[in-house]
Structures are given as structure tokens and as C-alpha cells.
Design an enzyme around this catalytic site. Structure first.
Site, PDB file in Angstrom:
ATOM      1  N   HIS A  48      -9.161  -1.997  -4.103  1.00  0.00           N
ATOM      2  CA  HIS A  48      -8.212  -2.688  -3.500  1.00  0.00           C
ATOM      3  C   HIS A  48      -7.443  -3.642  -4.592  1.00  0.00           C
ATOM      4  O   HIS A  48      -6.313  -3.871  -4.509  1.00  0.00           O
ATOM      5  CB  HIS A  48      -8.839  -3.072  -3.004  1.00  0.00           C
ATOM      6  N   HIS A  63      -1.608 -11.354  -4.915  1.00  0.00           N
ATOM      7  CA  HIS A  63       0.953 -10.701  -4.933  1.00  0.00           C
ATOM      8  C   HIS A  63       1.526 -12.265  -5.130  1.00  0.00           C
ATOM      9  O   HIS A  63       1.804 -11.649  -5.754  1.00  0.00           O
ATOM     10  CB  HIS A  63       1.109 -10.644  -3.249  1.00  0.00           C
ATOM     11  N   HIS A  81       0.433  -1.419  -0.427  1.00  0.00           N
ATOM     12  CA  HIS A  81      -0.007   0.358  -0.214  1.00  0.00           C
ATOM     13  C   HIS A  81       0.684   1.479   0.101  1.00  0.00           C
ATOM     14  O   HIS A  81       0.590   2.634  -0.825  1.00  0.00           O
ATOM     15  CB  HIS A  81      -1.250  -0.358   1.274  1.00  0.00           C
ATOM     16  N   ASP A  89      -3.506  -2.795  -5.108  1.00  0.00           N
ATOM     17  CA  ASP A  89      -2.054  -4.041  -4.608  1.00  0.00           C
ATOM     18  C   ASP A  89      -1.145  -4.127  -5.763  1.00  0.00           C
ATOM     19  O   ASP A  89      -0.549  -4.545  -5.643  1.00  0.00           O
ATOM     20  CB  ASP A  89      -2.792  -5.386  -4.301  1.00  0.00           C
TER      21      ASP A  89
END
Length: 307
Positions: A234, A261, A77, A238
Site C-alpha cells: 500500500h 504523503h 488512490h 500511495d
């Protein structure tokens, strides 16, 4: 376009998402061509850590950077805010092994960086420009990038949950678009997974104050969602943060489907492995055509899939 850093040092503190303890963060100006550098402050002294795809040592619910001397968790973030606001050079000093989760978004970091102010530097900005199409896929997960003068992402998520389902978002990354459209989108998770995460030593600092939590039917948080499509926003946040571990800002048009991720990092490592054929370092004063002229438009794409 010249490089930038922040005009003064700023600091904040908060809870670490995974460890659950209090952690501190200081951001300092840095000279031209420094890039993003972490200084990990611990009892043994200060360890230096430079973001790099090969320095991503953990992707469980967050991105962890490490180099053998030390590590820091939940960096995505903050990195997204740095790249999103167009900051080239900065020193990130951490106290503890995590970046504070704050409210689960990048909104607090945008506020912190803007309160520091931006300082233009006397060196031209350099970027890593994609010069030919490159794709990585594995089942439903897919990331494809093509040459583009800037950073554009088209993101699709598809969750088997009545409140999420299929959501899409296109974002052209500018400081204004980042702050207005994705910075305040919070991380999210499912109530059914909380006990398993805690047993694994993860999300010990997670709460309704720093995450959107969903039960079987909807959102547990009393205040509800900040955006109807906060979930895909979001994920875009990311993705920007995970691409920010590249040594320079990336230029390209990214099409992302059902990633996270771990897959983001797989893609970036493979892209860097193919840098000789897919990437070019561009000084922005060279002009926008430098990206397009590097490889003919009809050149075949490089595709990578699991063996």
C-alpha cells in the site's frame, strides 16, 4: 507510444474517508495533452483544478489538492490507478470534497477504468525523465531517484509492530504489475490512534470496510490481510499516486525509505525546483537512449536535506 484516454464516461459513489459523507465521482475522456484535470462540482458551480506539487495543500493521512477556488481530499488512490494503467488524459469530476475511499485500495478504480476501456490517441506520449541522481532525506526518511527508462520503485518500511516490522518491495510500473501486485492493497491504521484522529476531524468515514486496522498485536479485520506484505504494497500504491501530481508521468528509479504523503510531496516539490538540472521532457518516440544520454553517467547527484 501514443497517449491514451478512457473510451467512455463512468461513475461511482461511496463514503469519504475523512468527512464520512456520501461523495460521487465521474471520469470522462479528455483530448490529447490534457493531462489529469479535476472538475470540482459544488453549489457555486464547477471549479477546475490541475494536479501540481504546489497544489498539494494537505497531507494528513491522505493527499489533498487545492488552488484557492476549491479542494478535494484523498486523491492518491485514484491518481495511482490512472498512472498505473497508463492513462494520460482524463477529466475527474467530483461531487463533494473527497474522492470516495471505496475499500481503501485502488482496486475499485482499476475496475472502473477498465470498464470504461482505454482509447489510444493520435499524439505521442511525453514523460518527465530523470537525467541525474537526486536525493532528499530527513532522519530515517529518504527518497533517491536515478535515471531509468520507466518507473521503478524500491520501497522499505520499518514499523515497530509485530505484524509489520521491516518490509521491502520492488515494482516496475506496468498496467499488469500495478493491477496484480499493488492495486488491491488497502490503507492501514492503528486502533490506538482512532480517537485522536476523530478529535482532529479525520477518518470519520473510516471503518473495517475500507482500512486494515491493527491493535497492539495484530489485525482487527476478521478477514485478515490480502497479502502478507500488504503494508509495504500500500505504501508503494500511495507513492505512485503522490508522484502522479507531477505534470507528466515520471520516469526514474526511486529508492524510498520510511516515507509518507508529506515527505513524498516535499521530495516532488524539490525535484521540480531542480528540474533544469535533473529532469527532461521526453517524447517516447525519441527512444530509450534519450534519457541516458542527457547527462553523463558519472555526473554528481543533487542532494537536498533540511537546513
Amino acid at each position: 507510444m501514443n497517449q491514451t484516454t478512457i473510451a467512455k464516461s463512468v461513475r461511482c459513489s461511496g463514503i469519504g474517508l475523512h468527512g464520512g459523507g456520501r461523495v460521487g465521482l465521474e471520469l470522462h475522456p479528455a483530448g490529447p495533452d490534457t493531462g489529469i484535470v479535476f472538475h470540482l462540482r459544488a453549489s457555486q458551480g464547477v471549479k477546475r483544478l490541475v494536479p501540481d506539487p504546489d497544489h498539494v495543500v494537505g497531507t494528513g493521512l491522505a493527499t489533498t489538492l487545492g488552488n484557492g477556488d476549491g479542494s478535494v481530499r484523498t486523491v492518491e488512490h485514484l491518481l495511482a490507478a490512472i498512472r498505473g494503467l497508463g492513462i494520460d488524459n482524463i477529466v475527474v469530476e467530483t461531487e463533494g470534497d473527497e474522492v470516495p475511499i471505496m475499500d481503501g485500495s485502488a482496486g475499485s478504480f482499476v475496475y472502473l477504468l477498465r470498464s470504461a476501456g482505454l482509447q489510444e490517441q493520435n499524439r505521442l506520449r511525453r514523460v518527465l525523465a530523470v537525467t541525474r541522481a537526486f536525493e532528499h532525506k530527513d532522519g530515517d526518511k529518504r527518497i533517491r531517484v536515478e535515471p531509468f527508462d520507466g518507473f521503478r520503485v524500491d520501497y522499505l518500511i520499518d514499523f515497530d509492530h509485530p505484524l509489520i516490522g521491516r518490509q521491502t518491495l520492488r515494482l516496475d510500473l506496468t498496467p499488469e504489475n500495478f493491477a496484480r501486485r499493488v492495486a488491491k492493497a488497502r490503507t492501514f491504521g492503528f486502533l490506538s490512534e482512532v480517537e485522536a484522529l476523530h478529535r482532529g476531524g479525520l477518518a470519520l468515514g473510516g471503518s473495517l470496510e475500507n482500512a486494515v486496522v491493527l491493535d497492539e498485536y495484530g489485525v482487527v479485520n476478521q478477514e485478515g490481510l490480502r497479502y502478507k506484505d500488504e503494508f509495504v504494497r500500500h505504501k508503494v500504491l500511495d507513492f505512485i499516486g503522490d508522484m502522479a501530481v507531477a505534470p507528466l508521468p515520471l520516469w526514474g528509479h526511486f529508492e524510498v525509505r520510511c516515507s509518507g504523503h508529506a515527505f513524498n510531496n516535499e521530495f516532488l516539490r524539490l525535484l521540480m525546483d531542480n528540474a533544469a538540472t535533473c529532469l527532461r521532457t521526453v517524447t517516447l518516440a525519441e527512444g530509450a537512449h534519450a534519457v541516458r544520454e542527457a547527462v553523463p553517467a558519472h555526473a554528481a547527484a543533487v542532494a537536498v536535506a533540511p537546513a
